[in-house]
Design a protein around this motif. Structure first.
Motif, PDB file in Angstrom:
ATOM      1  N   GLN A  87      -8.286  -3.947 -10.450  1.00  0.00           N
ATOM      2  CA  GLN A  87      -7.333  -2.875 -10.646  1.00  0.00           C
ATOM      3  C   GLN A  87      -7.025  -2.189  -9.323  1.00  0.00           C
ATOM      4  OE1 GLN A  87      -5.741  -2.205 -13.599  1.00  0.00           O
ATOM      5  NE2 GLN A  87      -6.762  -4.136 -14.128  1.00  0.00           N
ATOM      6  N   PRO A  88      -5.757  -2.005  -9.021  1.00  0.00           N
ATOM      7  CA  PRO A  88      -5.388  -1.339  -7.778  1.00  0.00           C
ATOM      8  C   PRO A  88      -5.759   0.137  -7.831  1.00  0.00           C
ATOM      9  CG  PRO A  88      -3.465  -1.645  -9.146  1.00  0.00           C
ATOM     10  CD  PRO A  88      -4.584  -2.367  -9.830  1.00  0.00           C
TER      11      PRO A  88
ATOM     12  N   GLN B 259      -0.094  -3.751  -8.841  1.00  0.00           N
ATOM     13  CA  GLN B 259       0.191  -2.634  -7.950  1.00  0.00           C
ATOM     14  C   GLN B 259       1.443  -1.883  -8.400  1.00  0.00           C
ATOM     15  OE1 GLN B 259      -1.622  -1.539  -5.478  1.00  0.00           O
ATOM     16  NE2 GLN B 259      -0.270  -0.223  -4.261  1.00  0.00           N
ATOM     17  N   GLN B 260       2.508  -2.606  -8.718  1.00  0.00           N
ATOM     18  CA  GLN B 260       3.733  -1.921  -9.118  1.00  0.00           C
ATOM     19  C   GLN B 260       3.604  -1.308 -10.505  1.00  0.00           C
ATOM     20  OE1 GLN B 260       6.367  -5.554  -8.803  1.00  0.00           O
ATOM     21  NE2 GLN B 260       7.289  -4.721 -10.660  1.00  0.00           N
TER      22      GLN B 260
ATOM     23  N   ASN C 207       1.829   7.522  -1.463  1.00  0.00           N
ATOM     24  CA  ASN C 207       2.021   6.090  -1.713  1.00  0.00           C
ATOM     25  C   ASN C 207       3.215   5.599  -0.897  1.00  0.00           C
ATOM     26  OD1 ASN C 207       0.075   5.555  -4.189  1.00  0.00           O
ATOM     27  ND2 ASN C 207       1.135   7.476  -4.629  1.00  0.00           N
TER      28      ASN C 207
ATOM     29  N   MET D 286       5.662  -7.482  -4.277  1.00  0.00           N
ATOM     30  CA  MET D 286       4.451  -6.707  -4.482  1.00  0.00           C
ATOM     31  C   MET D 286       3.641  -7.297  -5.636  1.00  0.00           C
ATOM     32  SD  MET D 286       4.193  -2.668  -5.594  1.00  0.00           S
ATOM     33  CE  MET D 286       4.642  -2.043  -3.976  1.00  0.00           C
ATOM     34  N   ARG D 287       2.329  -7.198  -5.556  1.00  0.00           N
ATOM     35  CA  ARG D 287       1.477  -7.676  -6.642  1.00  0.00           C
ATOM     36  C   ARG D 287       1.799  -6.894  -7.921  1.00  0.00           C
ATOM     37  NH1 ARG D 287      -4.385  -7.275  -7.678  1.00  0.00           N
ATOM     38  NH2 ARG D 287      -4.424  -5.555  -6.197  1.00  0.00           N
TER      39      ARG D 287
ATOM     40  N   ASP E  96       4.676   2.888  -0.482  1.00  0.00           N
ATOM     41  CA  ASP E  96       5.614   1.916  -1.046  1.00  0.00           C
ATOM     42  C   ASP E  96       6.628   2.564  -1.980  1.00  0.00           C
ATOM     43  OD1 ASP E  96       4.499  -0.366   0.202  1.00  0.00           O
ATOM     44  OD2 ASP E  96       2.868  -0.359  -1.254  1.00  0.00           O
TER      45      ASP E  96
END
Length: 395
Positions: A26-27, A340-341, A379, A336-337, A381
């Motif tokens: 888990q991110p 993550q998103q 964050n 992106m993984r 991103d």
């Protein structure tokens, strides 16, 4: 004996690899505030079947499927419950009414698509319902039909009505669990478009809806006028490398069309990566949209005129082209993984709804400040463009 020993070792090693693959790490969000908000809430989560039938509307014929005299809407319901009492094994329902959120799945998908979001929200005191729409889900009889999106806003309204009926029924698991003044809708892709229609389209809107979130939903055909008929807080979440519903034509113009809205842009996020199953299936993929485009190839084109019935320039719905859809999808840039998103999307959705629905005014302000300022700062991103979206509810 040595052979048996090596065999056991290989089997054990394969088992470990399988566990790792089936349970992706888990991110963790960047920043202390985001990390705190991404923790599961204080409630346990009770999962139930949710099955309703609208006998007042038909399911249209679709391919070799002859149709049906009603519309069946079957899926799941996630609701919060308090920790178990020491003297009983039965979960105890929380006392009080909670916000209701309807989750709408995308084209060729199903109700479990957003389960990760539903479970998270339920742990923080939300009742969440998601169903399979009759003709746009992956297993639809006759094949998934894009055009049936025109019937889905009424499906959402029917679900809300049935949930509120249960809210008044003594002995029901939803009895006095829903606050009728705190109802939100959200959805991914075609489910995002369903959300936009049931919230803003004057022909289909449900005035009980007080907040709406579209995740990568098609919006190119909607003009500024479309968003002017109601003042409902609205947030669009999208990846800037979306190959299926191109960001530049759909999400990017949202703030110009609805100046009070929120636009959350996740850098490098794909379209298919928002679907829960992507975190498992496409954990190691270069770009989930390559698979998404491949699976939909021909099906979307076959339904090219599906949205024509919606067109009405008087209410701000115009004819639009599918520009940019799945262009060169076999050679997409690395995305992106998915996990993550999905984490970033969950933070945005949770803070948005809490900034509107939290019963404590101080907390509402805190969550609004997080969404509009802290979220993107912590964050890298993420970028957030926000108008005064809370003004619609006079918060």
């Amino acid at each position: 004996m040595r052979f048996i020993g090596w065999g056991v070792f290989v089997i054990a090693l394969l088992a470990v690899i399988l566990v790792i693959l089936l349970n992706p790490s888990q991110p963790v969000p960047d920043g202390a505030v985001s990390q705190k908000l991404f923790q599961p809430g204080p409630y346990g989560v009770q999962l139930e079947l949710f099955e309703v039938e609208d006998k007042s509307r038909k399911t249209a014929a679709n391919g070799k499927y002859p149709g049906a005299p009603s519309r069946e809407l079957n899926g799941k319901l996630w609701r919060p419950y308090m920790p178990t009492h020491k003297n009983t094994s039965e979960p105890v329902l929380p006392v009080g009414a909670y916000p209701l959120v309807i989750y709408n799945h995308g084209f060729m998908s199903f109700h479990q698509e957003g389960a990760y979001m539903a479970e998270f929200l339920a742990s923080h005191g939300y009742v969440v319902i998601a169903v399979d729409f009759p003709l746009t889900n992956y297993f639809a009889p006759g094949g998934s039909n894009l055009g049936d999106v025109v019937n889905q806003p009424a499906d959402v309204s029917f679900i809300i009505s049935r949930a509120l009926e249960r809210n008044q029924k003594k002995g029901d698991s939803l009895y006095q669990q829903i606050d009728e003044m705190r109802i939100g809708v959200m959805g991914l892709s075609l489910g995002g478009m369903t959300t936009e229609l049931v919230t803003f389209d004057p022909r289909m809107k449900d005035d009980r809806i007080k907040a709406a979130v579209s995740i990568a939903g098609p919006a190119r055909m909607f003009t500024e006028k479309f968003f002017s008929f109601v003042t409902v807080p609205f947030m669009m979440i999208a990846g800037d490398t979306d190959a299926i519903v191109p960001y530049i034509y759909n999400a990017k113009p949202i703030r110009e069309k609805d100046p009070d809205s929120v636009l959350v842009t996740i850098k490098g996020a794909s379209h298919a990566g928002f679907a829960g199953i992507s975190a498992l299936l496409f954990r190691w993929a270069n770009n989930p949209d390559s698979f998404g485009c491949s699976s939909m190839k021909g099906k979307v084109e076959r339904n090219d005129s599906s949205f024509a019935v919606l067109v009405d320039e008087k209410i701000g719905v115009v004819k639009s082209e599918r520009a940019g859809y799945c262009v060169d999808y076999k050679h997409l840039p690395r995305a992106m993984r998915p996990a993550q998103q999905q984490m970033l999307a969950t933070l945005a959705v949770y803070s948005f709804f809490e900034s509107l629905f939290n019963p404590d005014i101080t907390q509402r302000i805190t969550f609004a400040t997080y969404l509009q300022q802290t979220y993107a700062k912590e964050n890298n991103d993420v970028t957030v463009e926000s108008g005064d979206y809370r003004a619609a509810l006079k918060l």
